[in-house]
Write an enzyme that holds these catalytic residues in place. Structure first.
Site, PDB file in Angstrom:
ATOM      1  N   CYS A   2       1.176  -1.045   0.513  1.00 14.90           N
ATOM      2  CA  CYS A   2       0.324   0.004  -0.184  1.00 14.90           C
ATOM      3  C   CYS A   2       0.952   1.030  -0.386  1.00 14.90           C
ATOM      4  O   CYS A   2       2.289   0.971   0.276  1.00 14.90           O
ATOM      5  CB  CYS A   2      -0.868   0.247   1.008  1.00 14.90           C
ATOM      6  SG  CYS A   2      -1.649  -1.487   1.904  1.00 14.90           S
ATOM      7  N   ARG A  27       1.856   1.752  -5.964  1.00 19.61           N
ATOM      8  CA  ARG A  27       2.021   0.395  -5.090  1.00 19.61           C
ATOM      9  C   ARG A  27       0.600  -0.232  -4.594  1.00 19.61           C
ATOM     10  O   ARG A  27       0.530  -1.536  -4.189  1.00 19.61           O
ATOM     11  CB  ARG A  27       1.644   1.206  -3.596  1.00 19.61           C
ATOM     12  CG  ARG A  27       3.011   2.272  -3.864  1.00 19.61           C
ATOM     13  CD  ARG A  27       4.072   2.762  -2.875  1.00 19.61           C
ATOM     14  NE  ARG A  27       3.961   1.818  -1.850  1.00 19.61           N
ATOM     15  CZ  ARG A  27       5.245   0.611  -1.870  1.00 19.61           C
ATOM     16  NH1 ARG A  27       6.255   1.822  -2.416  1.00 19.61           N
ATOM     17  NH2 ARG A  27       5.159   0.215  -0.489  1.00 19.61           N
ATOM     18  N   TRP A  74      -3.925  -2.105  -1.192  1.00 19.84           N
ATOM     19  CA  TRP A  74      -3.869  -3.492  -2.406  1.00 19.84           C
ATOM     20  C   TRP A  74      -4.171  -4.212  -0.907  1.00 19.84           C
ATOM     21  O   TRP A  74      -2.968  -4.135  -0.066  1.00 19.84           O
ATOM     22  CB  TRP A  74      -2.701  -3.237  -2.593  1.00 19.84           C
ATOM     23  CG  TRP A  74      -2.517  -4.923  -3.357  1.00 19.84           C
ATOM     24  CD1 TRP A  74      -2.835  -5.135  -4.776  1.00 19.84           C
ATOM     25  CD2 TRP A  74      -2.018  -6.122  -3.396  1.00 19.84           C
ATOM     26  NE1 TRP A  74      -2.537  -6.360  -5.261  1.00 19.84           N
ATOM     27  CE2 TRP A  74      -1.833  -7.217  -4.247  1.00 19.84           C
ATOM     28  CE3 TRP A  74      -2.091  -6.647  -2.139  1.00 19.84           C
ATOM     29  CZ2 TRP A  74      -2.225  -8.480  -4.352  1.00 19.84           C
ATOM     30  CZ3 TRP A  74      -0.695  -8.393  -1.993  1.00 19.84           C
ATOM     31  CH2 TRP A  74      -1.866  -8.389  -2.980  1.00 19.84           C
ATOM     32  N   ASN A 100       0.674   0.676   5.950  1.00 18.64           N
ATOM     33  CA  ASN A 100       1.483  -0.810   5.685  1.00 18.64           C
ATOM     34  C   ASN A 100       1.810  -1.949   4.989  1.00 18.64           C
ATOM     35  O   ASN A 100       3.641  -1.873   6.128  1.00 18.64           O
ATOM     36  CB  ASN A 100       2.466   0.162   4.079  1.00 18.64           C
ATOM     37  CG  ASN A 100       2.925  -0.649   3.390  1.00 18.64           C
ATOM     38  OD1 ASN A 100       2.845  -1.564   2.259  1.00 18.64           O
ATOM     39  ND2 ASN A 100       4.282  -0.465   2.233  1.00 18.64           N
ATOM     40  N   GLY A 101       1.577  -3.097   5.182  1.00 19.96           N
ATOM     41  CA  GLY A 101       1.487  -4.415   6.114  1.00 19.96           C
ATOM     42  C   GLY A 101       1.608  -5.332   6.469  1.00 19.96           C
ATOM     43  O   GLY A 101      -0.346  -5.059   5.985  1.00 19.96           O
ATOM     44  N   GLU A 482       9.753 -13.462 -19.877  1.00 16.48           N
ATOM     45  CA  GLU A 482       8.459 -12.354 -19.755  1.00 16.48           C
ATOM     46  C   GLU A 482       7.411 -11.800 -20.681  1.00 16.48           C
ATOM     47  O   GLU A 482       6.876 -10.810 -20.143  1.00 16.48           O
ATOM     48  CB  GLU A 482      10.795 -11.145 -19.870  1.00 16.48           C
ATOM     49  CG  GLU A 482      10.240  -9.871 -19.358  1.00 16.48           C
ATOM     50  CD  GLU A 482       9.992  -9.182 -18.608  1.00 16.48           C
ATOM     51  OE1 GLU A 482       9.523 -10.124 -17.280  1.00 16.48           O
ATOM     52  OE2 GLU A 482       9.210  -8.469 -18.307  1.00 16.48           O
ATOM     53  N   LYS A 486       4.628  -9.925 -19.155  1.00 20.35           N
ATOM     54  CA  LYS A 486       4.144  -8.853 -19.769  1.00 20.35           C
ATOM     55  C   LYS A 486       2.347  -8.945 -20.356  1.00 20.35           C
ATOM     56  O   LYS A 486       1.611  -8.074 -20.167  1.00 20.35           O
ATOM     57  CB  LYS A 486       4.841  -8.471 -21.035  1.00 20.35           C
ATOM     58  CG  LYS A 486       5.591  -6.768 -20.276  1.00 20.35           C
ATOM     59  CD  LYS A 486       6.103  -6.644 -19.785  1.00 20.35           C
ATOM     60  CE  LYS A 486       5.812  -7.011 -18.052  1.00 20.35           C
ATOM     61  NZ  LYS A 486       7.149  -6.772 -17.075  1.00 20.35           N
ATOM     62  N   GLU A 489      -0.065  -9.844 -18.031  1.00 19.68           N
ATOM     63  CA  GLU A 489      -0.651  -9.291 -16.621  1.00 19.68           C
ATOM     64  C   GLU A 489      -1.278  -7.657 -16.812  1.00 19.68           C
ATOM     65  O   GLU A 489      -1.899  -7.054 -16.062  1.00 19.68           O
ATOM     66  CB  GLU A 489       0.476  -8.455 -15.766  1.00 19.68           C
ATOM     67  CG  GLU A 489       1.257  -7.417 -16.222  1.00 19.68           C
ATOM     68  CD  GLU A 489       2.341  -7.639 -15.703  1.00 19.68           C
ATOM     69  OE1 GLU A 489       2.938  -7.680 -14.032  1.00 19.68           O
ATOM     70  OE2 GLU A 489       4.491  -6.616 -15.729  1.00 19.68           O
ATOM     71  N   HIS A 505       6.319 -32.434 -24.826  1.00 17.97           N
ATOM     72  CA  HIS A 505       6.740 -33.031 -23.458  1.00 17.97           C
ATOM     73  C   HIS A 505       4.910 -33.293 -22.934  1.00 17.97           C
ATOM     74  O   HIS A 505       4.796 -33.610 -22.245  1.00 17.97           O
ATOM     75  CB  HIS A 505       7.565 -33.232 -22.885  1.00 17.97           C
ATOM     76  CG  HIS A 505       8.708 -33.237 -23.693  1.00 17.97           C
ATOM     77  ND1 HIS A 505       9.251 -35.179 -23.657  1.00 17.97           N
ATOM     78  CD2 HIS A 505      10.455 -32.948 -23.667  1.00 17.97           C
ATOM     79  CE1 HIS A 505      10.527 -34.981 -24.557  1.00 17.97           C
ATOM     80  NE2 HIS A 505      10.737 -34.056 -24.332  1.00 17.97           N
ATOM     81  N   LYS A 604       2.260  -2.713  -7.117  1.00 19.73           N
ATOM     82  CA  LYS A 604       3.970  -2.164  -7.945  1.00 19.73           C
ATOM     83  C   LYS A 604       4.990  -2.796  -7.259  1.00 19.73           C
ATOM     84  O   LYS A 604       5.588  -3.697  -7.684  1.00 19.73           O
ATOM     85  CB  LYS A 604       4.403  -0.935  -8.435  1.00 19.73           C
ATOM     86  CG  LYS A 604       5.651  -0.313  -8.374  1.00 19.73           C
ATOM     87  CD  LYS A 604       5.922  -0.949 -10.330  1.00 19.73           C
ATOM     88  CE  LYS A 604       6.913  -0.137 -10.577  1.00 19.73           C
ATOM     89  NZ  LYS A 604       7.337  -1.566 -12.088  1.00 19.73           N
TER      90      LYS A 604
HETATM   91  O1  M6R Z   1      10.803  -4.615  -7.584  1.00 16.01           O
HETATM   92  P1  M6R Z   1      10.870  -5.915  -7.833  1.00 16.01           P
HETATM   93  O2  M6R Z   1      11.695  -6.242  -8.960  1.00 16.01           O
HETATM   94  O3  M6R Z   1      11.566  -6.675  -7.016  1.00 16.01           O
HETATM   95  O4  M6R Z   1       9.026  -6.428  -8.186  1.00 16.01           O
HETATM   96  C1  M6R Z   1       9.604  -8.119  -8.940  1.00 16.01           C
HETATM   97  C2  M6R Z   1       7.587  -8.489  -9.538  1.00 16.01           C
HETATM   98  O5  M6R Z   1       7.126  -8.251  -8.739  1.00 16.01           O
HETATM   99  C3  M6R Z   1       8.279  -7.568 -10.846  1.00 16.01           C
HETATM  100  O6  M6R Z   1       8.820  -7.724 -11.483  1.00 16.01           O
HETATM  101  C4  M6R Z   1       6.418  -7.793 -11.065  1.00 16.01           C
HETATM  102  O7  M6R Z   1       6.658  -9.024 -11.819  1.00 16.01           O
HETATM  103  C5  M6R Z   1       6.445  -6.447 -12.269  1.00 16.01           C
HETATM  104  N1  M6R Z   1       4.433  -6.165 -12.503  1.00 16.01           N
HETATM  105  C6  M6R Z   1       6.120  -7.144 -13.422  1.00 16.01           C
HETATM  106  O8  M6R Z   1       5.729  -6.559 -14.300  1.00 16.01           O
END
Ligand code: M6R
Length: 609
Positions: A2, A27, A74, A100-101, A482, A486, A489, A505, A604
């Site tokens: 958060c 966040r 969040w 936050n936590g 990756e 992308k 998400e 397989h 994020k």
């Molecule tokens: O801040 P970080 O690089 O540790 O975050 C890791 C993942 O949460 C982050 O890369 C996440 O997978 C992204 N949303 C991907 O786009």
């Protein structure tokens, strides 16, 4: 995950807090709220949905308060709703808390508060216990009450607390969740991240774990867990406040995709001295240390983990040392084989991802040398590592990581080259050839970015698909993962990545007429093998979009659509091939009407387990 903001000073607290929350919306964004001290009591407003809901709802109140706290959420405990949104208030309505936590022992605290103090709970959150706890600990001094309450709590938290009985005081506490303090003139601030404060201050205190901060408009005092006053060096923020603005782009993600040539160049040039020497300024790892390592562990989450997949490939190849990679949430609980001959590389954009941080601590406990690749200066991962290799991507705001990934890759190349050269296993001509190729990458990315229209047209053909498979071999495997992440998400298309040789397989059972397969075939050495895999899926009716290097024109004959990336060494293609995949994900999500910078259910910075 958060965002919290707090203010005490001479100015309008409401405006400052709302503005700061907007900068932290990345966040978490399922609900938001604010607590202000107005006319002798705490005014609380909180709403489900985006910060704009909160802003609209309080637009006509014309608050005059000069102290307050705010939150963008969040959800962890309790669904997103008005009731569960923060701030939470004590039963007597004198204390408000943003958090936050996670409070791990909230069930036992809640039972105790109900049984011993007759507290009535109104929300489904863990945070509400904190407000009640501070109330029952309050005996006339808010600072004492916060210390006593925190003593009873287990878990991770960054807290902001205000109390109507002490309306000149804002208290903040940090344990395992990020917290910074902004130092102004007659104005002081707290926030989860620096962008929330940049409009007002550039002098910052980075708060350490188990510290409590007491802020009034003219004074900021830091205490450790033993309640001794601690001194902190002021951290001066040098980045441009515009770095956290969209600057005319429709979304932060698109802006950040376009910032990649700049970020990659900066990450490279900061480490490149004269005569192609890689300088490790600020890094204490010696030649002897490097020679003593018998294993490298790369540990991270999400996109950063995918950068690790490429890192494994490149470090093993150039530095001739075995590399294991692991997702942080698994590493920390499986008693991994790590000792003082292990180099542990933690990769994280935010430097606050709790799983990565916990894995790092576990590796350190076992004696590993910790080198981190981090974007946020002064973040927890950076501070707890032996050495830090910073990515110079600038602030990344979009939830979907783009420029952090490519700058992380650049760090991986530099680390691999440095280790290979130091160990004497990489001939100098090879070393120089890699560096010369890396220097050309920013311009080659610009060439790809100029073909945005091609990708946009591709997106128009593909955006209605509901299932996609990404396949690749060698260095393309990590990029396939990756590209797939992308796409899923931000567009919510069910997307799956697999090493092309693994298809047969099991997964090939899912390929049928018109199934979309995105085939990455940028490795000259494996091109023929990839063409065979493409044949296999086409034989089952797949619609193939191929990505290959310019000279491999055969791809144009095999795939239904093709995108060519500029020629470069096989090992370096991940820095190029991911760019069209990022753009494709972006334009597909845009055509599907998705909220690109704030995808559903995500945040994020993932500061919970
Ligand atoms: O801040 P970080 O690089 O540790 O975050 C890791 C993942 O949460 C982050 O890369 C996440 O997978 C992204 N949303 C991907 O786009």
């Amino acid at each position: 995950m958060c965002g919290i903001v707090g203010y005490v000073g001479d100015q309008n607290a409401c405006d400052i807090i709302i503005d700061g929350l907007k900068k932290l919306e990345y966040r978490g964004y399922d609900s938001s709220g604010i607590a202000l001290y107005e006319k002798g009591e705490l005014e609380i407003h909180k709403y489900k949905g985006r910060i704009s809901n909160l802003e609209d709802a309080i637009a006509d109140y014309n608050f005059k308060s000069t102290i307050g706290i705010g939150h963008t959420r969040w959800a962890t405990h309790g669904e997103p709703s008005d009731l569960n949104a923060h701030p939470h208030v004590s039963m007597d309505k004198t204390i408000a808390v943003v958090h936050n936590g996670i409070v791990e022992n909230f069930v036992e605290l809640k039972e105790w508060l109900i049984k011993e103090h007759g507290i009535v709970f109104t929300s489904g959150t863990d945070t509400e216990v904190i407000a009640h706890l501070i109330q029952v600990c309050y005996k006339g001094d808010l600072t004492d009450a916060v210390f006593e309450a925190v003593d009873k709590m287990r878990g991770a938290y960054a807290l902001g607390v205000v109390c109507s009985k002490e309306p000149d005081k804002l208290i903040a506490v940090r344990k395992d969740s990020p917290l910074v303090v902004g130092l102004g003139k007659g104005s002081n601030f707290i926030a989860s991240d620096i962008p929330a404060l940049l409009k007002h201050v550039r002098e910052i205190y980075l708060i350490e774990n188990n510290e409590t901060v007491v802020l009034t408009k003219n004074k900021v005092t830091l205490y450790n867990a033993e309640r001794q006053e601690v001194k902190r060096e002021v951290f001066h923020v040098t980045w441009d406040a515009d770095a956290a603005e969209k600057e005319g782009y429709d979304h932060f993600m698109l802006k950040e995709i376009h910032e990649q040539p700049k970020g990659i160049l900066k990450t490279l040039t900061r480490r490149l001295g004269e005569n192609n020497e890689i300088n490790l300024d600020g890094i204490t790892m010696t030649k002897d240390d490097i020679e003593s390592f018998n294993k490298v562990y790369i540990v991270a989450c999400g996109t950063a983990y995918h950068a690790g997949m490429v890192g494994k490939f490149i470090i093993e190849k150039l530095a001739k040392i075995p590399v294991e990679i692991d997702v942080a949430s698994e590493f920390r609980y499986r008693d991994p084989f790590v000792d003082d001959k292990t180099l542990f590389i933690a990769v994280s954009q935010s430097g606050e991802t709790l799983d990565t941080l916990a894995a790092l601590r576990e590796a350190k406990r076992k004696g590993a040398r910790v080198l981190s690749i981090v974007n946020v200066v002064g973040s927890s991962v950076a501070r707890e590592s032996d050495d830090v290799f910073y990515t110079w991507a600038g602030p990344e705001i979009a939830v979907a990581s783009t420029k952090a990934y490519t700058t992380q890759l650049m760090c991986m190349y530099l680390i691999a080259l440095y280790m290979g050269k130091t160990k004497g296993c990489l001939p100098i001509e090879e070393y120089t050839r890699y560096l010369e190729e890396l220097k050309e990458i920013p311009d080659k990315i610009k060439t790809i970015l100029k073909q945005e229209k091609v990708i946009q047209n591709m997106a128009k053909e593909l955006y209605k698909r509901e299932q996609v498979f990404f396949i690749g071999r060698g260095a393309d495997v990590g990029v396939s993962y990756e590209g797939s992440l992308k796409l899923k998400e931000i567009s919510y298309i069910n997307s799956f990545a697999i090493a092309a040789g693994e298809l047969k397989h099991g997964t090939i059972a899912l390929i049928e007429q018109d199934t979309l397969v995105i085939a990455l075939a940028t490795q000259d050495a494996l091109f023929a093998k990839m063409l065979s895999n493409i044949q296999e899926v086409k034989a089952r009716g797949a619609y193939v979009v191929g990505f290959a290097k310019e000279n491999n024109k055969e791809m144009g004959r095999q795939a239904n659509q093709v995108f060519y990336i500029p020629e470069c060494m096989d090992e370096i293609t991940p820095l190029l091939s991911v760019i069209p995949l990022q753009m494709l994900a972006y334009y597909i999500a845009k055509l599907r009407g998705c909220d690109i910078d704030k995808p559903k259910n995500l945040a994020k910075s993932v500061t919970v387990e």
